[in-house]
Motif scaffolding. Structure first.
Motif, PDB file in Angstrom:
ATOM      1  N   TYR A 211     -61.983  32.207  51.282  1.00  0.00           N
ATOM      2  CA  TYR A 211     -62.967  32.877  50.425  1.00  0.00           C
ATOM      3  C   TYR A 211     -63.837  33.834  51.224  1.00  0.00           C
ATOM      4  O   TYR A 211     -64.141  34.949  50.770  1.00  0.00           O
ATOM      5  CB  TYR A 211     -63.838  31.828  49.722  1.00  0.00           C
ATOM      6  CG  TYR A 211     -64.943  32.414  48.884  1.00  0.00           C
ATOM      7  CD1 TYR A 211     -64.659  33.274  47.841  1.00  0.00           C
ATOM      8  CD2 TYR A 211     -66.285  32.120  49.142  1.00  0.00           C
ATOM      9  CE1 TYR A 211     -65.668  33.829  47.062  1.00  0.00           C
ATOM     10  CE2 TYR A 211     -67.298  32.664  48.376  1.00  0.00           C
ATOM     11  CZ  TYR A 211     -66.987  33.519  47.337  1.00  0.00           C
ATOM     12  OH  TYR A 211     -67.989  34.059  46.580  1.00  0.00           O
ATOM     13  N   GLU A 251     -65.388  34.849  40.655  1.00  0.00           N
ATOM     14  CA  GLU A 251     -64.532  34.640  39.486  1.00  0.00           C
ATOM     15  C   GLU A 251     -63.207  35.386  39.620  1.00  0.00           C
ATOM     16  O   GLU A 251     -62.147  34.873  39.265  1.00  0.00           O
ATOM     17  CB  GLU A 251     -65.267  35.118  38.220  1.00  0.00           C
ATOM     18  CG  GLU A 251     -66.381  34.190  37.782  1.00  0.00           C
ATOM     19  CD  GLU A 251     -65.859  32.821  37.417  1.00  0.00           C
ATOM     20  OE1 GLU A 251     -65.028  32.722  36.504  1.00  0.00           O
ATOM     21  OE2 GLU A 251     -66.268  31.837  38.073  1.00  0.00           O
ATOM     22  N   ARG A 254     -60.894  33.514  41.867  1.00  0.00           N
ATOM     23  CA  ARG A 254     -60.238  32.375  41.221  1.00  0.00           C
ATOM     24  C   ARG A 254     -59.107  32.809  40.286  1.00  0.00           C
ATOM     25  O   ARG A 254     -58.108  32.102  40.139  1.00  0.00           O
ATOM     26  CB  ARG A 254     -61.260  31.575  40.409  1.00  0.00           C
ATOM     27  CG  ARG A 254     -62.333  30.877  41.225  1.00  0.00           C
ATOM     28  CD  ARG A 254     -63.191  30.022  40.302  1.00  0.00           C
ATOM     29  NE  ARG A 254     -64.309  29.428  40.997  1.00  0.00           N
ATOM     30  CZ  ARG A 254     -65.537  29.940  41.039  1.00  0.00           C
ATOM     31  NH1 ARG A 254     -65.792  31.076  40.413  1.00  0.00           N
ATOM     32  NH2 ARG A 254     -66.502  29.333  41.693  1.00  0.00           N
ATOM     33  N   SER A 294     -74.960  31.370  45.118  1.00  0.00           N
ATOM     34  CA  SER A 294     -73.608  31.620  44.623  1.00  0.00           C
ATOM     35  C   SER A 294     -72.582  31.430  45.736  1.00  0.00           C
ATOM     36  O   SER A 294     -71.521  30.818  45.535  1.00  0.00           O
ATOM     37  CB  SER A 294     -73.506  33.034  44.048  1.00  0.00           C
ATOM     38  OG  SER A 294     -72.183  33.339  43.656  1.00  0.00           O
ATOM     39  N   ARG A 297     -72.219  27.666  46.496  1.00  0.00           N
ATOM     40  CA  ARG A 297     -71.526  26.966  45.409  1.00  0.00           C
ATOM     41  C   ARG A 297     -70.028  27.254  45.444  1.00  0.00           C
ATOM     42  O   ARG A 297     -69.204  26.346  45.299  1.00  0.00           O
ATOM     43  CB  ARG A 297     -72.116  27.387  44.067  1.00  0.00           C
ATOM     44  CG  ARG A 297     -71.446  26.695  42.880  1.00  0.00           C
ATOM     45  CD  ARG A 297     -72.127  27.028  41.573  1.00  0.00           C
ATOM     46  NE  ARG A 297     -72.064  28.445  41.263  1.00  0.00           N
ATOM     47  CZ  ARG A 297     -73.100  29.280  41.329  1.00  0.00           C
ATOM     48  NH1 ARG A 297     -74.286  28.854  41.712  1.00  0.00           N
ATOM     49  NH2 ARG A 297     -72.961  30.552  41.022  1.00  0.00           N
ATOM     50  N   THR A 298     -69.664  28.514  45.650  1.00  0.00           N
ATOM     51  CA  THR A 298     -68.241  28.863  45.631  1.00  0.00           C
ATOM     52  C   THR A 298     -67.518  28.314  46.857  1.00  0.00           C
ATOM     53  O   THR A 298     -66.341  27.946  46.773  1.00  0.00           O
ATOM     54  CB  THR A 298     -68.071  30.391  45.548  1.00  0.00           C
ATOM     55  OG1 THR A 298     -68.849  30.899  44.453  1.00  0.00           O
ATOM     56  CG2 THR A 298     -66.619  30.765  45.325  1.00  0.00           C
ATOM     57  N   THR A 300     -68.150  25.483  48.219  1.00  0.00           N
ATOM     58  CA  THR A 300     -67.884  24.082  47.879  1.00  0.00           C
ATOM     59  C   THR A 300     -66.756  23.970  46.861  1.00  0.00           C
ATOM     60  O   THR A 300     -65.862  23.120  46.986  1.00  0.00           O
ATOM     61  CB  THR A 300     -69.156  23.416  47.329  1.00  0.00           C
ATOM     62  OG1 THR A 300     -70.178  23.451  48.333  1.00  0.00           O
ATOM     63  CG2 THR A 300     -68.895  21.975  46.949  1.00  0.00           C
ATOM     64  N   GLU A 301     -66.754  24.854  45.841  1.00  0.00           N
ATOM     65  CA  GLU A 301     -65.746  24.787  44.784  1.00  0.00           C
ATOM     66  C   GLU A 301     -64.347  25.126  45.290  1.00  0.00           C
ATOM     67  O   GLU A 301     -63.370  24.480  44.910  1.00  0.00           O
ATOM     68  CB  GLU A 301     -66.123  25.748  43.652  1.00  0.00           C
ATOM     69  CG  GLU A 301     -67.323  25.327  42.832  1.00  0.00           C
ATOM     70  CD  GLU A 301     -67.649  26.337  41.747  1.00  0.00           C
ATOM     71  OE1 GLU A 301     -67.046  27.427  41.757  1.00  0.00           O
ATOM     72  OE2 GLU A 301     -68.503  26.043  40.898  1.00  0.00           O
ATOM     73  N   THR A 302     -64.252  26.171  46.122  1.00  0.00           N
ATOM     74  CA  THR A 302     -62.934  26.692  46.486  1.00  0.00           C
ATOM     75  C   THR A 302     -62.431  26.205  47.837  1.00  0.00           C
ATOM     76  O   THR A 302     -61.228  26.169  48.076  1.00  0.00           O
ATOM     77  CB  THR A 302     -62.936  28.226  46.491  1.00  0.00           C
ATOM     78  OG1 THR A 302     -63.853  28.693  47.495  1.00  0.00           O
ATOM     79  CG2 THR A 302     -63.346  28.777  45.141  1.00  0.00           C
ATOM     80  N   GLN A 304     -63.858  23.307  49.477  1.00  0.00           N
ATOM     81  CA  GLN A 304     -64.223  21.903  49.680  1.00  0.00           C
ATOM     82  C   GLN A 304     -65.185  21.726  50.869  1.00  0.00           C
ATOM     83  O   GLN A 304     -65.123  20.749  51.611  1.00  0.00           O
ATOM     84  CB  GLN A 304     -62.980  21.026  49.901  1.00  0.00           C
ATOM     85  CG  GLN A 304     -62.088  20.895  48.680  1.00  0.00           C
ATOM     86  CD  GLN A 304     -61.260  22.138  48.421  1.00  0.00           C
ATOM     87  OE1 GLN A 304     -60.576  22.621  49.319  1.00  0.00           O
ATOM     88  NE2 GLN A 304     -61.318  22.664  47.213  1.00  0.00           N
ATOM     89  N   TYR A 364     -80.303  24.913  46.292  1.00  0.00           N
ATOM     90  CA  TYR A 364     -78.895  24.586  46.088  1.00  0.00           C
ATOM     91  C   TYR A 364     -78.672  23.082  46.222  1.00  0.00           C
ATOM     92  O   TYR A 364     -77.919  22.489  45.447  1.00  0.00           O
ATOM     93  CB  TYR A 364     -78.024  25.332  47.090  1.00  0.00           C
ATOM     94  CG  TYR A 364     -76.571  24.920  47.008  1.00  0.00           C
ATOM     95  CD1 TYR A 364     -75.775  25.357  45.947  1.00  0.00           C
ATOM     96  CD2 TYR A 364     -76.008  24.066  47.949  1.00  0.00           C
ATOM     97  CE1 TYR A 364     -74.455  24.965  45.844  1.00  0.00           C
ATOM     98  CE2 TYR A 364     -74.680  23.673  47.844  1.00  0.00           C
ATOM     99  CZ  TYR A 364     -73.911  24.121  46.796  1.00  0.00           C
ATOM    100  OH  TYR A 364     -72.605  23.720  46.685  1.00  0.00           O
ATOM    101  N   ALA A 369     -75.096  23.285  40.717  1.00  0.00           N
ATOM    102  CA  ALA A 369     -74.230  23.782  39.636  1.00  0.00           C
ATOM    103  C   ALA A 369     -74.437  25.259  39.347  1.00  0.00           C
ATOM    104  O   ALA A 369     -73.497  26.001  39.074  1.00  0.00           O
ATOM    105  CB  ALA A 369     -74.456  22.965  38.367  1.00  0.00           C
TER     106      ALA A 369
END
Length: 419
Positions: A211, A251, A254, A294, A297-298, A300-302, A304, A364, A369
């Motif tokens: 990312y 986005e 993803r 942002s 968060r991303t 962590t989401e993408t 890990q 954060y 979220a």
């Protein structure tokens, strides 16, 4: 000569033939309609930039529809806006986003279980505009209303690569040199003094994550000028904060293969400048806060990645060093090009941004979220005719409040729309 390519496709301007590209785009847009979205506060009508934008758009026959997402406090402001855009030859949809008709539709949507009523700002304006524009266009460009250097090459460069089918592109983002003022100087403080050093520091902390590699491929990741296909417009969540540009890139990351993403050179670019702000809820400080949240968060989401308070402390230290190193490089570049460059205010800005990192990290940790507007496919699952109802709001508002004849009262029935 700069031939460099990134993880995404970089479209340079080596002296391209704009007239030939325009003729090709006019031809393509006859079969694949195009639209432009302009989010605007009413106050932008009182500044010279928007008049220049409007006047250039009158000559852009390759643009079929213009959607102005307007935030206006009074009916008089709405009517003035309609009159302001009346010279445009394209279909113009003035979407009064906080007007009574649109608010009634959003309240109905809330009553059905999807609450967007309390969203105000650029995020909801972009979301609403994408919904209306996707009814009438296959390629949609978006740009702000405060661009001082605007010319007709901007929408041309943004839209053309999406309509040339053999390119296979779904998303095209602008990059440029933020230079302006008299005497001229570097602008774009958030990109130069926050985003660039933060991305370097995050790469040091967590390694070359996919990312971060992707974000580093964008030469101006905070540009508010981009174009996307109708399908992507309907399947993309829109951030509701000032981190919209970075959040949108997340986005796209993803949803879209890298080979379908491009950036394009718009040249030298300038627009209205934000103030630094007195605290993290104002101006550029608020923007940096939302951007960092942002990013975290991303990650962590993408990727890990688990973000801890220790990481935030280390990020502050690494950020300061990276940012200071960059100021030395900016100084050399500016002096060579005869630009004004004062390192003291740059260093002061870096110190302010470093404090924002601490505040954003704590926020954060308490609320990872974030705040995003659902994509259009979810909204249409709740209210299948939502886009048509918003378009009707545009048409009924202009008919009731100005008495103008609706030259384009209906969507072209031959245009194939996705659900």
């Amino acid at each position: 000569m700069d031939y460099k390519q990134e993880l995404i496709t970089t479209i340079h301007d080596f002296g391209c033939d704009l007239e030939a590209l325009e003729q090709r785009l006019i031809q393509l847009s006859e079969e694949s309609p195009t639209a432009i979205i302009i989010p605007a506060l009413y106050q932008e009508l009182e500044r010279p930039a928007l008049k220049q934008i409007r006047d250039h758009l009158t000559t852009c026959s390759f643009v079929k529809t213009i959607v102005v997402c307007l935030y206006a406090e009074t009916l008089e402001q709405y009517i003035n806006t309609v009159n302001f855009f009346e010279p445009l030859p394209q279909k113009v949809r003035i979407l009064w986003e906080n007007g009574p008709r649109v608010m009634a539709v959003l309240e109905d949507l809330r009553d059905r279980g999807l609450d967007l009523v309390d969203h105000f700002g650029k995020g909801i304006a972009v979301w609403l505009g994408l919904g209306v524009a996707s009814l009438e266009a296959e390629a949609i460009a978006l740009h702000d209303a405060d661009i001082i250097t605007y010319n007709r090459s901007y929408p041309l460069k943004l839209l053309y690569p999406l309509l040339e089918k053999e390119f296979g592109l779904a998303f095209n983002k602008a990059y440029y040199a933020r230079i302006g003022g008299n005497p001229p100087t570097f602008n774009g403080r958030v990109v130069r003094l926050f985003v660039a050093p933060v991305l370097r520091a995050l790469s040091d902390l967590f390694g070359e994550r996919n990312y971060l590699h992707y974000l580093n491929s964008f030469r101006y990741p905070l540009s508010g000028e981009f174009a996307l296909t109708r399908d992507l417009a309907l399947t993309t969540r829109i951030p509701a904060t000032w981190g919209l540009e970075i959040g949108l890139l997340a986005e796209v990351y993803r949803n879209v293969a890298h080979k379908r993403i491009a950036q394009i050179d718009l040249g030298v670019f300038d627009h209205k400048h934000q103030k630094l702000g007195n605290h993290s809820q104002e101006g550029l400080q608020k923007m940096c806060r939302d951007i960092l949240r942002s990013l975290l968060r991303t990650l962590t989401e993408t990727e890990q990645v688990i973000i801890t308070s220790d990481h935030i402390r280390a990020l502050r230290v690494k950020f300061r060093r990276e940012a200071q190193d960059l100021t030395r490089q900016y100084y050399v570049d500016a002096r060579f090009n005869g630009l004004i460059y004062d390192r003291h205010p740059e260093e002061v800005t870096i110190e302010v941004f470093e404090q924002v990192i601490a505040q954003a990290g704590k926020e954060y940790e308490n609320d990872p979220a974030g705040d995003q507007i659902p994509d259009w496919t979810r909204a249409l699952a709740v209210m299948s005719d939502l886009r048509e109802r918003l378009l009707t709001c545009c048409l009924e508002d202009v008919a009731e409040h100005t008495g103008q004849v609706l030259i384009h009262p209906q969507v072209d029935p031959n245009f194939k729309r996705s659900a």
